[in-house]
Design a protein around this motif. Structure first.
Motif, PDB file in Angstrom:
ATOM      1  N   THR A  21      47.009   7.293   8.298  1.00  0.00           N
ATOM      2  CA  THR A  21      45.670   6.749   8.136  1.00  0.00           C
ATOM      3  C   THR A  21      45.729   5.519   7.239  1.00  0.00           C
ATOM      4  N   GLN A  22      44.759   4.648   7.371  1.00  0.00           N
ATOM      5  CA  GLN A  22      44.765   3.399   6.633  1.00  0.00           C
ATOM      6  C   GLN A  22      43.713   3.401   5.540  1.00  0.00           C
ATOM      7  N   ALA A  23      43.943   2.570   4.564  1.00  0.00           N
ATOM      8  CA  ALA A  23      43.009   2.421   3.450  1.00  0.00           C
ATOM      9  C   ALA A  23      41.729   1.759   3.953  1.00  0.00           C
ATOM     10  N   PRO A  24      40.586   2.350   3.668  1.00  0.00           N
ATOM     11  CA  PRO A  24      39.329   1.717   4.073  1.00  0.00           C
ATOM     12  C   PRO A  24      38.901   0.661   3.053  1.00  0.00           C
ATOM     13  N   GLU A  25      38.129  -0.304   3.509  1.00  0.00           N
ATOM     14  CA  GLU A  25      37.540  -1.264   2.578  1.00  0.00           C
ATOM     15  C   GLU A  25      36.376  -0.616   1.834  1.00  0.00           C
ATOM     16  N   ARG A  26      35.716   0.333   2.476  1.00  0.00           N
ATOM     17  CA  ARG A  26      34.574   1.045   1.900  1.00  0.00           C
ATOM     18  C   ARG A  26      34.680   2.526   2.264  1.00  0.00           C
ATOM     19  N   PHE A  27      34.098   3.372   1.434  1.00  0.00           N
ATOM     20  CA  PHE A  27      33.969   4.794   1.738  1.00  0.00           C
ATOM     21  C   PHE A  27      32.589   5.218   1.265  1.00  0.00           C
ATOM     22  N   THR A  28      32.143   6.375   1.724  1.00  0.00           N
ATOM     23  CA  THR A  28      30.797   6.836   1.409  1.00  0.00           C
ATOM     24  C   THR A  28      30.846   8.000   0.434  1.00  0.00           C
ATOM     25  N   ILE A  29      29.965   7.951  -0.558  1.00  0.00           N
ATOM     26  CA  ILE A  29      29.772   9.050  -1.507  1.00  0.00           C
ATOM     27  C   ILE A  29      28.382   9.600  -1.247  1.00  0.00           C
ATOM     28  N   VAL A  30      28.306  10.895  -0.972  1.00  0.00           N
ATOM     29  CA  VAL A  30      27.036  11.550  -0.668  1.00  0.00           C
ATOM     30  C   VAL A  30      26.707  12.526  -1.800  1.00  0.00           C
ATOM     31  N   PRO A  31      25.525  12.408  -2.418  1.00  0.00           N
ATOM     32  CA  PRO A  31      25.179  13.349  -3.487  1.00  0.00           C
ATOM     33  C   PRO A  31      25.117  14.782  -2.958  1.00  0.00           C
ATOM     34  N   ASP A  32      25.508  15.738  -3.817  1.00  0.00           N
ATOM     35  CA  ASP A  32      25.452  17.147  -3.452  1.00  0.00           C
ATOM     36  C   ASP A  32      25.186  17.988  -4.694  1.00  0.00           C
ATOM     37  N   ASP A  33      25.244  19.288  -4.548  1.00  0.00           N
ATOM     38  CA  ASP A  33      24.975  20.199  -5.667  1.00  0.00           C
ATOM     39  C   ASP A  33      26.250  20.706  -6.327  1.00  0.00           C
TER      40      ASP A  33
ATOM     41  N   TYR B   3      46.105   9.064   3.940  1.00  0.00           N
ATOM     42  CA  TYR B   3      45.483   8.269   2.890  1.00  0.00           C
ATOM     43  C   TYR B   3      44.251   8.986   2.360  1.00  0.00           C
ATOM     44  N   SER B   4      44.083   8.964   1.045  1.00  0.00           N
ATOM     45  CA  SER B   4      42.902   9.551   0.424  1.00  0.00           C
ATOM     46  C   SER B   4      42.408   8.627  -0.674  1.00  0.00           C
ATOM     47  N   ILE B   5      41.161   8.829  -1.058  1.00  0.00           N
ATOM     48  CA  ILE B   5      40.579   8.137  -2.203  1.00  0.00           C
ATOM     49  C   ILE B   5      40.081   9.229  -3.138  1.00  0.00           C
ATOM     50  N   HIS B   6      40.599   9.240  -4.373  1.00  0.00           N
ATOM     51  CA  HIS B   6      40.217  10.290  -5.312  1.00  0.00           C
ATOM     52  C   HIS B   6      39.686   9.686  -6.607  1.00  0.00           C
ATOM     53  N   ILE B   7      38.929  10.504  -7.306  1.00  0.00           N
ATOM     54  CA  ILE B   7      38.334  10.070  -8.568  1.00  0.00           C
ATOM     55  C   ILE B   7      39.336  10.195  -9.703  1.00  0.00           C
ATOM     56  N   GLU B   8      39.242   9.274 -10.630  1.00  0.00           N
ATOM     57  CA  GLU B   8      40.042   9.324 -11.854  1.00  0.00           C
ATOM     58  C   GLU B   8      39.144   9.031 -13.043  1.00  0.00           C
ATOM     59  N   PRO B   9      39.398   9.652 -14.174  1.00  0.00           N
ATOM     60  CA  PRO B   9      40.455  10.629 -14.402  1.00  0.00           C
ATOM     61  C   PRO B   9      40.054  12.020 -13.909  1.00  0.00           C
ATOM     62  N   GLY B  10      41.043  12.821 -13.633  1.00  0.00           N
ATOM     63  CA  GLY B  10      40.832  14.212 -13.260  1.00  0.00           C
ATOM     64  C   GLY B  10      41.223  14.554 -11.842  1.00  0.00           C
TER      65      GLY B  10
ATOM     66  N   TYR C  70      38.719  11.749   2.527  1.00  0.00           N
ATOM     67  CA  TYR C  70      39.657  11.408   3.584  1.00  0.00           C
ATOM     68  C   TYR C  70      38.901  10.811   4.759  1.00  0.00           C
ATOM     69  N   GLU C  71      39.671  10.266   5.706  1.00  0.00           N
ATOM     70  CA  GLU C  71      39.089   9.784   6.942  1.00  0.00           C
ATOM     71  C   GLU C  71      38.257  10.911   7.563  1.00  0.00           C
TER      72      GLU C  71
END
Length: 145
Positions: free
Chosen positions: A2-14, A122-129, A135-136
């Motif tokens: 998988t390839q690195a995206p230029e953008r990704f979506t964050i959706v609020p949740d509980d 490929y993944s995008i993860h939060i830092e720190p932690g 993922y795609e």
């Protein structure tokens, strides 16, 4: 692979993403009180320009809650600080945001949404932690913890 995206979506949740959306000034935001290193916790407000490009990070260090196992995310218990950071946003709307990955270093700690290729995925993860990983197809509807 998988390839690195230029953008990704964050959706609020509980669960790990209670605060993501658009601030009164049009900037996109993500706020967390679960950011952590081995012995520190942080309240972090990540801000992107209205077009989703990175703008700034505002970070406050908090004490890591006692009894939380290493490697586990937990609230820093800083409700007043979270409320203060939310107030800085003005009138805000909790909603999905499409933003660019980024990372910045503050006092030797990396903050941001960091891309990584691991064995062809490929993944995008939060830092720190590293307690949220997207993922795609990058739609923000599911993440690993």
């Amino acid at each position: 692979m998988t390839q690195a995206p230029e953008r990704f979506t964050i959706v609020p949740d509980d669960y790990h993403v209670p605060y993501a959306g658009t601030a009164e000034d049009g900037r996109k935001f993500f706020l967390s009180d679960e950011l952590f290193t081995f012995n520190s916790a942080y309240v972090g407000l990540f801000l992107w320009k209205p077009d989703g490009t990175f703008d700034e990070v505002r970070v406050d260090e908090a004490g890591r809650a006692q009894g939380v196992p290493p490697g586990q995310a937990a609230s820093a218990g800083e409700d007043e600080l979270v409320a203060s950071r939310l107030a800085e946003l003005g009138k805000y709307v909790l909603e999905p945001i499409e933003v660019a990955p980024f990372s910045v270093e503050i006092d030797g700690v990396t903050f941001g949404w960091v891309g990584e290729d691991y064995e062809g995925t490929y993944s995008i993860h939060i830092e720190p932690g590293n307690f949220i990983a997207y993922y795609e197809p990058w739609d923000g509807l599911e993440y690993d913890t």
